[in-house]
Design a protein around this motif. Structure first.
Motif, mmCIF file in Angstrom:
data_model
loop_
_atom_site.group_PDB
_atom_site.id
_atom_site.type_symbol
_atom_site.label_atom_id
_atom_site.label_comp_id
_atom_site.label_asym_id
_atom_site.label_seq_id
_atom_site.Cartn_x
_atom_site.Cartn_y
_atom_site.Cartn_z
ATOM 1 N N GLN B 344 0.813 -1.220 0.000
ATOM 2 C CA GLN B 344 0.000 0.000 0.000
ATOM 3 C C GLN B 344 0.846 1.270 0.000
ATOM 4 O OE1 GLN B 344 -2.606 -0.613 3.299
ATOM 5 N NE2 GLN B 344 -4.207 -1.554 2.061
ATOM 6 N N HIS B 345 2.059 1.175 0.507
ATOM 7 C CA HIS B 345 2.921 2.361 0.546
ATOM 8 C C HIS B 345 3.863 2.430 -0.652
ATOM 9 C CE1 HIS B 345 1.363 2.561 4.621
ATOM 10 N NE2 HIS B 345 1.806 3.794 4.690
ATOM 11 N N GLY B 346 3.594 1.616 -1.657
ATOM 12 C CA GLY B 346 4.384 1.718 -2.884
ATOM 13 C C GLY B 346 5.679 0.930 -2.850
ATOM 14 N N PHE B 347 5.748 -0.059 -1.960
ATOM 15 C CA PHE B 347 6.973 -0.850 -1.878
ATOM 16 C C PHE B 347 6.693 -2.314 -2.216
ATOM 17 C CE2 PHE B 347 7.638 2.771 1.022
ATOM 18 C CZ PHE B 347 8.764 3.315 0.433
ATOM 19 N N ARG B 348 5.922 -2.504 -3.261
ATOM 20 C CA ARG B 348 5.557 -3.836 -3.728
ATOM 21 C C ARG B 348 6.813 -4.655 -4.087
ATOM 22 N NH1 ARG B 348 0.341 -5.271 -5.113
ATOM 23 N NH2 ARG B 348 -0.342 -3.129 -4.793
ATOM 24 N N ASP B 349 7.864 -3.963 -4.477
ATOM 25 C CA ASP B 349 9.089 -4.650 -4.908
ATOM 26 C C ASP B 349 9.944 -5.143 -3.739
ATOM 27 O OD1 ASP B 349 9.312 -1.789 -4.449
ATOM 28 O OD2 ASP B 349 11.422 -2.013 -4.939
ATOM 29 N N ILE B 350 9.635 -4.700 -2.537
ATOM 30 C CA ILE B 350 10.474 -5.113 -1.395
ATOM 31 C C ILE B 350 10.101 -6.534 -0.986
ATOM 32 C CG2 ILE B 350 11.060 -4.660 1.019
ATOM 33 C CD1 ILE B 350 10.883 -1.739 0.500
ATOM 34 N N GLU B 351 11.128 -7.370 -0.974
ATOM 35 C CA GLU B 351 10.957 -8.796 -0.710
ATOM 36 C C GLU B 351 11.002 -9.030 0.806
ATOM 37 O OE1 GLU B 351 13.795 -12.557 -1.754
ATOM 38 O OE2 GLU B 351 14.018 -10.736 -2.967
ATOM 39 N N ILE B 352 10.126 -9.906 1.285
ATOM 40 C CA ILE B 352 10.141 -10.260 2.718
ATOM 41 C C ILE B 352 10.509 -11.728 2.845
ATOM 42 C CG2 ILE B 352 8.802 -10.435 4.857
ATOM 43 C CD1 ILE B 352 6.800 -8.457 3.681
ATOM 44 N N GLU B 353 11.518 -12.029 3.634
ATOM 45 C CA GLU B 353 11.777 -13.436 3.959
ATOM 46 C C GLU B 353 11.655 -13.615 5.468
ATOM 47 O OE1 GLU B 353 15.142 -16.952 3.965
ATOM 48 O OE2 GLU B 353 15.657 -15.015 3.085
ATOM 49 N N GLN B 354 10.887 -14.616 5.877
ATOM 50 C CA GLN B 354 10.775 -14.878 7.310
ATOM 51 C C GLN B 354 11.963 -15.732 7.743
ATOM 52 O OE1 GLN B 354 6.991 -16.388 8.657
ATOM 53 N NE2 GLN B 354 7.749 -16.743 10.726
ATOM 54 N N LEU B 355 12.715 -15.242 8.728
ATOM 55 C CA LEU B 355 13.904 -15.963 9.197
ATOM 56 C C LEU B 355 13.581 -16.827 10.416
ATOM 57 C CD1 LEU B 355 16.564 -13.090 8.988
ATOM 58 C CD2 LEU B 355 16.093 -14.848 7.289
ATOM 59 N N ALA B 356 12.602 -16.436 11.191
ATOM 60 C CA ALA B 356 12.233 -17.215 12.376
ATOM 61 C C ALA B 356 10.835 -16.808 12.791
ATOM 62 C CB ALA B 356 13.213 -16.955 13.516
ATOM 63 N N GLY B 357 10.150 -17.703 13.453
ATOM 64 C CA GLY B 357 8.810 -17.386 13.936
ATOM 65 C C GLY B 357 8.434 -18.274 15.109
ATOM 66 N N LEU B 358 8.016 -17.662 16.181
ATOM 67 C CA LEU B 358 7.529 -18.422 17.335
ATOM 68 C C LEU B 358 6.283 -17.709 17.840
ATOM 69 C CD1 LEU B 358 10.841 -19.017 19.361
ATOM 70 C CD2 LEU B 358 9.448 -20.809 18.297
ATOM 71 N N LEU B 359 5.279 -18.466 18.170
ATOM 72 C CA LEU B 359 4.066 -17.876 18.727
ATOM 73 C C LEU B 359 4.335 -17.398 20.147
ATOM 74 C CD1 LEU B 359 1.612 -20.614 17.485
ATOM 75 C CD2 LEU B 359 1.445 -18.191 16.903
ATOM 76 N N PRO B 360 3.626 -16.371 20.579
ATOM 77 C CA PRO B 360 3.721 -16.010 21.997
ATOM 78 C C PRO B 360 2.978 -17.069 22.816
ATOM 79 C CG PRO B 360 2.041 -14.692 20.921
ATOM 80 C CD PRO B 360 2.663 -15.540 19.847
ATOM 81 N N PHE B 361 3.277 -17.152 24.072
ATOM 82 C CA PHE B 361 2.491 -18.040 24.927
ATOM 83 C C PHE B 361 2.275 -17.405 26.285
ATOM 84 C CE2 PHE B 361 2.052 -21.014 28.361
ATOM 85 C CZ PHE B 361 0.906 -21.665 27.972
ATOM 86 N N ASN B 362 1.056 -17.343 26.720
ATOM 87 C CA ASN B 362 0.746 -16.880 28.064
ATOM 88 C C ASN B 362 -0.261 -17.812 28.716
ATOM 89 O OD1 ASN B 362 1.955 -14.258 27.164
ATOM 90 N ND2 ASN B 362 1.238 -13.726 29.221
ATOM 91 N N SER B 363 -0.026 -18.117 29.972
ATOM 92 C CA SER B 363 -1.016 -18.883 30.732
ATOM 93 C C SER B 363 -2.190 -17.964 31.046
ATOM 94 C CB SER B 363 -0.407 -19.355 32.056
ATOM 95 O OG SER B 363 0.758 -20.110 31.810
ATOM 96 N N ASP B 364 -3.378 -18.533 31.063
ATOM 97 C CA ASP B 364 -4.556 -17.783 31.495
ATOM 98 C C ASP B 364 -4.405 -17.512 32.993
ATOM 99 O OD1 ASP B 364 -6.983 -16.881 32.337
ATOM 100 O OD2 ASP B 364 -8.129 -18.628 31.638
#
Lengths: 449, 449
Positions: B344-364
């Motif tokens: 949307q900001h005109g940076f369609r050409d910028i490539e994104i690579e995900q290097l790592a991903g972990l979900l957050p975790f919280n106890s209720d």
């Protein structure tokens, strides 16, 4: 003129012999190879012309200063350098870089294009003129330094300490080239200046775990925010006052753009880009290249730039920015405005270090020398010259010429495939001869003005 | 309770003996040293408690799964790991990292804090409880993997393929620590997640002379402009929808901040900073650390980053950004919103690579287990506990617990000077004993709930 040109053609093999003897003598300033011998060879050639020659001592290699003062009302000075770049990578040369090879009308040797071909052309032009007319139509001076390839560290000092030697009505600067594809020769009357800075931002004393990014300031973000205030997406430089002192182009200078060539399609294919900046094209592109100041991020660095996933909160961030500046602007002006801009935008903590600075230089296009050079070139070359108010790059031209009114032109014997500083550096024999004629013709017309 | 604690104190030297025998057995997953022997030692200790033990085969080192099912209505699971970090730099150890040294109430050995001390404390707690009461008040399970120090690459697969083994009412996760300065123990009920990406921008096919910056697009500028749209100077992340799904803190969770300690003055001196981000302090600082998502530039790179003045127009620019995310957010959500934002900001050409991903975790925090742990700790430690909804960092906790309702707590035998992963890793004997008591007390209270 015909007699002069005829003389040059008849003596072509003598002049080529002078050039080859210079090429066969290594003179690598960076490695202190052959500098003394080369200096003596050049001095000998100048003395053979009848010039008064002096070696001006500097902290580095001496500057050869020669003059032929015959009481003419005008003086023309040739700036050149007798040092060359190291020949590496040697393996990529088809023949010995210091044994000039002549093949199919081309001369291959280190330094033949940059710029022994031009030294020889200047000397040969004087020689030919003297042979035909007995005397020169102008006084001539030679300033031939030995440190251009290592950044001319002593040239400015020479200029300051020798105002008499610098006294001249015009200057032919080093050299120029001719297009390989359409044979059009280039003439340029100046260079952009440069203000090269590094900006540095500091955060914590050392890199932290990136989870601290929640509460500890990140110098990389500060740098990004600061940079984003310097130039916008439309390429407008947002530093207050940045454009204020730029000299307006004259109609004559604007007309020069008409002569420039820039093969947009070829460049786009070669660079693998879809378009030029902001879609610029045609005359506007040429104007941008030579008359617009730039603000270019040359290097950006913060935190971890290696492979993989190291989540770090950087303690330092830095950027190198290259401002190419145009007449009216100075490096000092840019630094001062930049400092003020950063302070006003809340970036008082960002440190600025100037890494390099050169003033822009442009000849006054109304100076008669400008037309003299253009007309002289038109008479020598079949193809119409490309005339540039200034080159897009920078050069030490300003070290001799800044704050003088002396006009200067770059014309010369190289070509767009000369491989300056690279292997198999070359010029065409035909361009060498034309370069002699052009130099002689400039002397002739300048004497008439 | 008194009898239970008395039993633990009386058997302190036996329990310490178990711990030392584990510490004296190297078990370096990264170098495949002693893993088999360590696994067998742990299995033997679990079998001595009467646990049913199974080795779960993985693509790497096996996971030790043990259970004592006595038909109680609640099940409590202990997650730990039997591998340790390599001992380098060896020269900085005062004694052999795999020959535990006990001196002035401290035990020094690789892995004693991370996390053999906790494995031993869990086993000792079960042993003591059995000795005093004959049977446990809860069913217990042990999940002890051998690859935590190399990133738990097979843990998620284990969770997906063994839902029965993961069935539990609550979990004690790995371990925790106690402040060295004021002795307060830490309890945390979760971790932030992480979405680590690299953004890449391309310009021309190769680096150009910076004078071309007048007409050729600079990927470093594009990167700067894109980044400046992601977060503003007030640290607000500007990605549309970024904050939309974040779960609101409950009053109880907010109350946890009151218990946290963060020595602002000491940290500022240590980091050599004048202030925290946007001047944040006190409760707000603690909330930011544990409950606010972040967007941190971890690494920035473009063009020439070496010494000196190389004026180049870079052909490539890249940035590594670490988003620490909080409950309600997922790495996928961040990537999707980021892509949309850049487009949307005109940076369609910028490539994104995900290097790592972990979900957050919280106890209720309303789950009774949370109060059980807090109260159990208060009964064991003289100093009031520091209670954290979650740590500011991330961990593989989510690999077992994401998308479950299972509450989990981190409590343990280490201290803030334990030198995890470093030389002279250590725990205090007193913390080891307290850690056994705390574990036993959690079992006791959780059986009562």
């Amino acid at each position: 003129m015909e007699k002069l040109f005829q003389q040059i053609e008849e003596h072509a093999s003598l002049y080529q012999h002078w050039l080859l003897s210079m090429c066969n003598q290594p003179s690598i300033s960076a490695q202190n190879i052959g500098m003394q011998e080369m200096k003596e060879l050049v001095i000998q050639l100048l003395e053979d012309l009848g010039a008064d020659v002096e070696e001006v001592v500097t902290a580095g290699y001496p500057i050869i200063y020669g003059q032929i003062d015959n009481g003419s009302k005008r003086t023309l000075t040739f700036y050149n350098h007798y040092d060359v770049q190291p020949p590496d990578p040697l393996a990529e040369w088809m023949s010995d870089p210091f044994k000039a090879r002549v093949e199919n009308g081309q001369i291959f040797a280190r330094g033949v294009a940059d710029n022994k071909g031009n030294i020889a052309a200047r000397i040969a032009a004087v020689h030919a003129y003297q042979k035909v007319h007995g005397d020169l139509p102008v006084n001539v001076k030679f300033i031939i330094e030995g440190e251009e390839e290592v950044g001319s560290p002593n040239l400015k000092k020479f200029a300051l300490e020798n105002p008499e030697k610098l006294k001249t009505d015009a200057m032919i600067w080093e050299g120029g080239m001719r297009n390989v594809h359409d044979k059009r020769p280039h003439i340029s009357f100046g260079v952009k200046g440069i203000c090269f800075v590094e900006l540095r931002v500091r955060g914590a004393a050392f890199d932290l775990h990136s989870s601290e990014g929640a509460v500890v300031e990140n110098p990389a973000w500060r740098l990004v925010w600061a940079l984003s205030t310097l130039k916008n997406k439309h390429e407008k430089i947002l530093i207050d006052g940045f454009y204020d002192h730029i000299l307006e182009l004259t109609e004559k200078e604007k007309a020069f753009f008409q002569t420039m060539d820039y093969d947009e399609e070829h460049t786009k294919t070669h660079y693998q880009i879809d378009n030029f900046l902001t879609g610029v094209t045609g005359l506007e592109l040429k104007e941008r290249l030579t008359a617009a100041p730039t603000c270019t991020i040359c290097g950006l660095e913060a935190g971890d730039t290696g492979q993989g996933a190291k989540t770090v909160l950087p303690s330092r961030a830095k950027v190198k920015i290259d401002f190419r500046i145009v007449p009216g602007q100075t490096p000092k002006m840019v630094i001062d405005l930049l400092r003020k801009h950063l302070d006003q935008h809340g970036f008082r903590d960002i440190e600025i270090e100037q890494l390099a600075g050169l003033l822009p230089f442009n000849s006054d296009s109304e100076n008669p020398f400008v037309d003299t050079v253009i007309n002289s070139m038109k008479e020598v070359y079949e193809e119409p010259p490309i005339i540039m108010r200034n080159l897009a790059g920078s050069s030490p031209m300003e070290k001799l010429l800044a704050n003088t009114e002396i006009p200067a032109a770059q014309i010369g014997v190289a070509n767009t495939g000369s491989n300056f500083h690279g292997p198999n550096e070359n010029i065409y024999v035909d361009d060498f001869i034309k370069g002699i004629k052009a130099t002689a013709n400039v002397m002739r017309h300048f004497g008439d003005v």
